[in-house]
Design a protein around this motif. Structure first.
Motif, PDB file in Angstrom:
ATOM      1  N   ALA A  33       0.820  -1.205   0.000  1.00  0.00           N
ATOM      2  CA  ALA A  33       0.000   0.000   0.000  1.00  0.00           C
ATOM      3  C   ALA A  33       0.857   1.260   0.000  1.00  0.00           C
ATOM      4  O   ALA A  33       0.450   2.305  -0.511  1.00  0.00           O
ATOM      5  N   GLU A  34       2.058   1.164   0.582  1.00  0.00           N
ATOM      6  CA  GLU A  34       2.967   2.314   0.630  1.00  0.00           C
ATOM      7  C   GLU A  34       4.163   2.086  -0.292  1.00  0.00           C
ATOM      8  O   GLU A  34       5.271   2.545  -0.027  1.00  0.00           O
ATOM      9  N   ARG A  35       3.923   1.390  -1.389  1.00  0.00           N
ATOM     10  CA  ARG A  35       5.033   0.981  -2.240  1.00  0.00           C
ATOM     11  C   ARG A  35       5.766   2.162  -2.871  1.00  0.00           C
ATOM     12  O   ARG A  35       6.967   2.085  -3.109  1.00  0.00           O
ATOM     13  N   ARG A  36       5.065   3.228  -3.152  1.00  0.00           N
ATOM     14  CA  ARG A  36       5.746   4.367  -3.775  1.00  0.00           C
ATOM     15  C   ARG A  36       6.793   4.961  -2.837  1.00  0.00           C
ATOM     16  O   ARG A  36       7.940   5.198  -3.229  1.00  0.00           O
ATOM     17  N   ALA A  37       6.396   5.206  -1.597  1.00  0.00           N
ATOM     18  CA  ALA A  37       7.345   5.749  -0.628  1.00  0.00           C
ATOM     19  C   ALA A  37       8.454   4.744  -0.323  1.00  0.00           C
ATOM     20  O   ALA A  37       9.625   5.108  -0.182  1.00  0.00           O
ATOM     21  N   ALA A  38       8.083   3.451  -0.238  1.00  0.00           N
ATOM     22  CA  ALA A  38       9.074   2.424   0.080  1.00  0.00           C
ATOM     23  C   ALA A  38      10.106   2.290  -1.029  1.00  0.00           C
ATOM     24  O   ALA A  38      11.318   2.233  -0.776  1.00  0.00           O
ATOM     25  N   VAL A  39       9.645   2.251  -2.272  1.00  0.00           N
ATOM     26  CA  VAL A  39      10.574   2.121  -3.398  1.00  0.00           C
ATOM     27  C   VAL A  39      11.456   3.355  -3.515  1.00  0.00           C
ATOM     28  O   VAL A  39      12.660   3.260  -3.793  1.00  0.00           O
ATOM     29  N   ALA A  40      10.881   4.532  -3.292  1.00  0.00           N
ATOM     30  CA  ALA A  40      11.670   5.762  -3.371  1.00  0.00           C
ATOM     31  C   ALA A  40      12.767   5.779  -2.308  1.00  0.00           C
ATOM     32  O   ALA A  40      13.918   6.150  -2.585  1.00  0.00           O
ATOM     33  N   LEU A  41      12.424   5.367  -1.084  1.00  0.00           N
ATOM     34  CA  LEU A  41      13.419   5.347  -0.012  1.00  0.00           C
ATOM     35  C   LEU A  41      14.487   4.294  -0.269  1.00  0.00           C
ATOM     36  O   LEU A  41      15.679   4.525  -0.032  1.00  0.00           O
ATOM     37  N   LEU A  42      14.078   3.130  -0.773  1.00  0.00           N
ATOM     38  CA  LEU A  42      15.041   2.081  -1.093  1.00  0.00           C
ATOM     39  C   LEU A  42      16.002   2.532  -2.185  1.00  0.00           C
ATOM     40  O   LEU A  42      17.221   2.328  -2.091  1.00  0.00           O
ATOM     41  N   ALA A  43      15.473   3.167  -3.216  1.00  0.00           N
ATOM     42  CA  ALA A  43      16.324   3.659  -4.297  1.00  0.00           C
ATOM     43  C   ALA A  43      17.270   4.747  -3.806  1.00  0.00           C
ATOM     44  O   ALA A  43      18.446   4.799  -4.200  1.00  0.00           O
ATOM     45  N   LEU A  44      16.777   5.613  -2.922  1.00  0.00           N
ATOM     46  CA  LEU A  44      17.617   6.687  -2.395  1.00  0.00           C
ATOM     47  C   LEU A  44      18.796   6.128  -1.603  1.00  0.00           C
ATOM     48  O   LEU A  44      19.944   6.554  -1.797  1.00  0.00           O
ATOM     49  N   CYS A  45      18.532   5.177  -0.712  1.00  0.00           N
ATOM     50  CA  CYS A  45      19.610   4.590   0.093  1.00  0.00           C
ATOM     51  C   CYS A  45      20.631   3.875  -0.785  1.00  0.00           C
ATOM     52  O   CYS A  45      21.847   3.981  -0.572  1.00  0.00           O
ATOM     53  N   THR A  46      20.146   3.150  -1.782  1.00  0.00           N
ATOM     54  CA  THR A  46      21.063   2.431  -2.668  1.00  0.00           C
ATOM     55  C   THR A  46      21.902   3.393  -3.493  1.00  0.00           C
ATOM     56  O   THR A  46      23.111   3.187  -3.678  1.00  0.00           O
ATOM     57  N   LEU A  47      21.283   4.460  -3.993  1.00  0.00           N
ATOM     58  CA  LEU A  47      22.028   5.442  -4.783  1.00  0.00           C
ATOM     59  C   LEU A  47      23.061   6.174  -3.939  1.00  0.00           C
ATOM     60  O   LEU A  47      24.180   6.432  -4.397  1.00  0.00           O
ATOM     61  N   VAL A  48      22.700   6.521  -2.705  1.00  0.00           N
ATOM     62  CA  VAL A  48      23.658   7.195  -1.823  1.00  0.00           C
ATOM     63  C   VAL A  48      24.847   6.287  -1.532  1.00  0.00           C
ATOM     64  O   VAL A  48      26.011   6.718  -1.582  1.00  0.00           O
ATOM     65  N   ALA A  49      24.578   5.014  -1.228  1.00  0.00           N
ATOM     66  CA  ALA A  49      25.666   4.071  -0.966  1.00  0.00           C
ATOM     67  C   ALA A  49      26.545   3.884  -2.196  1.00  0.00           C
ATOM     68  O   ALA A  49      27.778   3.802  -2.091  1.00  0.00           O
ATOM     69  N   THR A  50      25.932   3.828  -3.375  1.00  0.00           N
ATOM     70  CA  THR A  50      26.705   3.682  -4.614  1.00  0.00           C
ATOM     71  C   THR A  50      27.574   4.902  -4.862  1.00  0.00           C
ATOM     72  O   THR A  50      28.751   4.784  -5.241  1.00  0.00           O
ATOM     73  N   ALA A  51      27.010   6.088  -4.639  1.00  0.00           N
ATOM     74  CA  ALA A  51      27.780   7.317  -4.843  1.00  0.00           C
ATOM     75  C   ALA A  51      28.964   7.390  -3.887  1.00  0.00           C
ATOM     76  O   ALA A  51      30.085   7.734  -4.283  1.00  0.00           O
ATOM     77  N   VAL A  52      28.728   7.052  -2.626  1.00  0.00           N
ATOM     78  CA  VAL A  52      29.818   7.073  -1.643  1.00  0.00           C
ATOM     79  C   VAL A  52      30.888   6.055  -2.012  1.00  0.00           C
ATOM     80  O   VAL A  52      32.095   6.326  -1.914  1.00  0.00           O
ATOM     81  N   ALA A  53      30.471   4.868  -2.453  1.00  0.00           N
ATOM     82  CA  ALA A  53      31.428   3.814  -2.792  1.00  0.00           C
ATOM     83  C   ALA A  53      32.338   4.214  -3.947  1.00  0.00           C
ATOM     84  O   ALA A  53      33.527   3.871  -3.960  1.00  0.00           O
ATOM     85  N   PHE A  54      31.791   4.956  -4.921  1.00  0.00           N
ATOM     86  CA  PHE A  54      32.589   5.319  -6.091  1.00  0.00           C
ATOM     87  C   PHE A  54      33.302   6.657  -5.925  1.00  0.00           C
ATOM     88  O   PHE A  54      34.308   6.903  -6.600  1.00  0.00           O
ATOM     89  N   LEU A  55      32.813   7.520  -5.043  1.00  0.00           N
ATOM     90  CA  LEU A  55      33.448   8.823  -4.853  1.00  0.00           C
ATOM     91  C   LEU A  55      34.457   8.829  -3.712  1.00  0.00           C
ATOM     92  O   LEU A  55      35.280   9.738  -3.630  1.00  0.00           O
ATOM     93  N   TRP A  56      34.391   7.838  -2.832  1.00  0.00           N
ATOM     94  CA  TRP A  56      35.324   7.774  -1.711  1.00  0.00           C
ATOM     95  C   TRP A  56      36.747   7.569  -2.244  1.00  0.00           C
ATOM     96  O   TRP A  56      36.993   6.687  -3.045  1.00  0.00           O
ATOM     97  N   PRO A  57      37.713   8.376  -1.796  1.00  0.00           N
ATOM     98  CA  PRO A  57      39.095   8.201  -2.282  1.00  0.00           C
ATOM     99  C   PRO A  57      39.619   6.813  -1.938  1.00  0.00           C
ATOM    100  O   PRO A  57      39.491   6.362  -0.794  1.00  0.00           O
TER     101      PRO A  57
END
Length: 310
Positions: A33-57
């Protein structure tokens, strides 16, 4: 605390509802029922982790495997009996020297050795690159103190560990440039051997000078003979230290330029971000559904209150 699902009986809206434990599909309906908010939050966390993993020296780790020099390679000439008593009287110790592995290991970890290496290699501008103005050759806001330099080198660069079962020592250097990490690791071992060897030569030279003064002051043949034997032992120890390049640590496996980074571990960081996103998404879904409240009684029995739909 269990969740209670209330439904009205089909075709009997005026009859009281009944309770049952929640099924797994009930929880899934909440998230769905809350799939839109859940998917958005899941995508945000994954994207942030990916960005940190590739931008970290990236950080690279170079290792040197060492073996403490055996005791037999740093022994004085064994003397005993009355010679030992005479040596004790004049303040010297005879016989095989004690195992100095723990002492040499402490020296490898010491602040004195770290600061000597930092000074020798002129590492302050490298360790504190953010505070060093290469153009003017001056520090921004003052030069780092000795304590700051030691803290940076000891906490972020150097680490020493020993396997007491095998007796082998591992020296690790972590740095952003792999070639620099390997060069520092090998140079630090060489610097430690040079310093400990110089200390041993200086100690033996001081003992020899003291013994030569003692032999000039005594006329007893027995005492003079014992002192000459002591001078012979210290001369031998000084000669062994002067000719042994690997005085305290024997290099078993020197450091080579690492090709793989030690940090960040990108797959691990992205997977962690995904799992955190899953947990946050589920939590937010239940909080939002609990905040919206249950549906009125008498709704369709096929739809539990947790979905919030009639």
């Amino acid at each position: 605390m269990s969740v209670v699902i209330q439904r009205s009986r089909s075709g009997a809206a005026d009859e009281p509802g009944y309770d049952r434990p929640p099924y797994l599909r009930d929880y899934w309906r909440v998230v769905s029922a809350e799939r839109r908010a859940a998917v958005a939050l899941l995508a945000l966390c994954t994207l942030v982790a990916t960005a940190v993993a590739f931008l970290w020296p990236p950080t690279y780790e170079a290792e040197v495997l060492l073996a403490p020099v055996p005791q037999s390679r740093d022994q004085s000439l064994g003397l005993g009996g009355q010679f030992a008593d005479i040596a004790t009287m004049i303040g010297l110790t005879l016989g095989p020297r004690k195992d100095r592995t723990a002492e040499h290991l402490a020296a490898l970890r010491s602040r004195s050795l770290a600061m000597g290496f930092v000074q020798k290699e002129s590492l302050r501008p490298v360790l504190f690159a953010e505070r060093w103005d290469a153009g003017s050759g001056q520090w921004k806001g003052g030069a780092p103190t000795d304590w700051e330099a030691y803290e940076r080198f000891d906490e972020d660069v150097r680490s020493v560990s020993m396997d007491w079962k095998s007796g082998l020592i591992t020296l690790r250097i972590e740095w952003s440039d792999p070639e620099t990490a390997a060069r520092w690791a090998n140079a630090l071992v060489q610097f430690a051997n040079e310093r400990l060897r110089a200390d041993a030569i200086e100690d033996a030279t001081r003992r020899i000078a003291y013994l030569q003064k003692e032999v000039a002051r005594t006329g007893a043949m027995e005492v003079r003979q014992a002192i000459f034997r002591l001078i012979e032992a210290e001369t031998k120890r000084r000669m062994m230290a002067a000719t042994n390049v690997e005085y305290a640590f024997e290099v078993i496996d020197p450091a080579v330029t690492p090709e793989e980074r030690a940090w960040p571990k990108r797959v691990l960081m992205i997977a962690t971000g995904f799992l955190v996103g899953v947990m946050l998404s589920v939590t937010v879904a239940f909080v939002r559904r609990a905040w919206s409240g249950p549906c009125p009684t008498g709704t369709d029995p096929a739809t539990p209150w947790v979905t919030g739909r009639t």
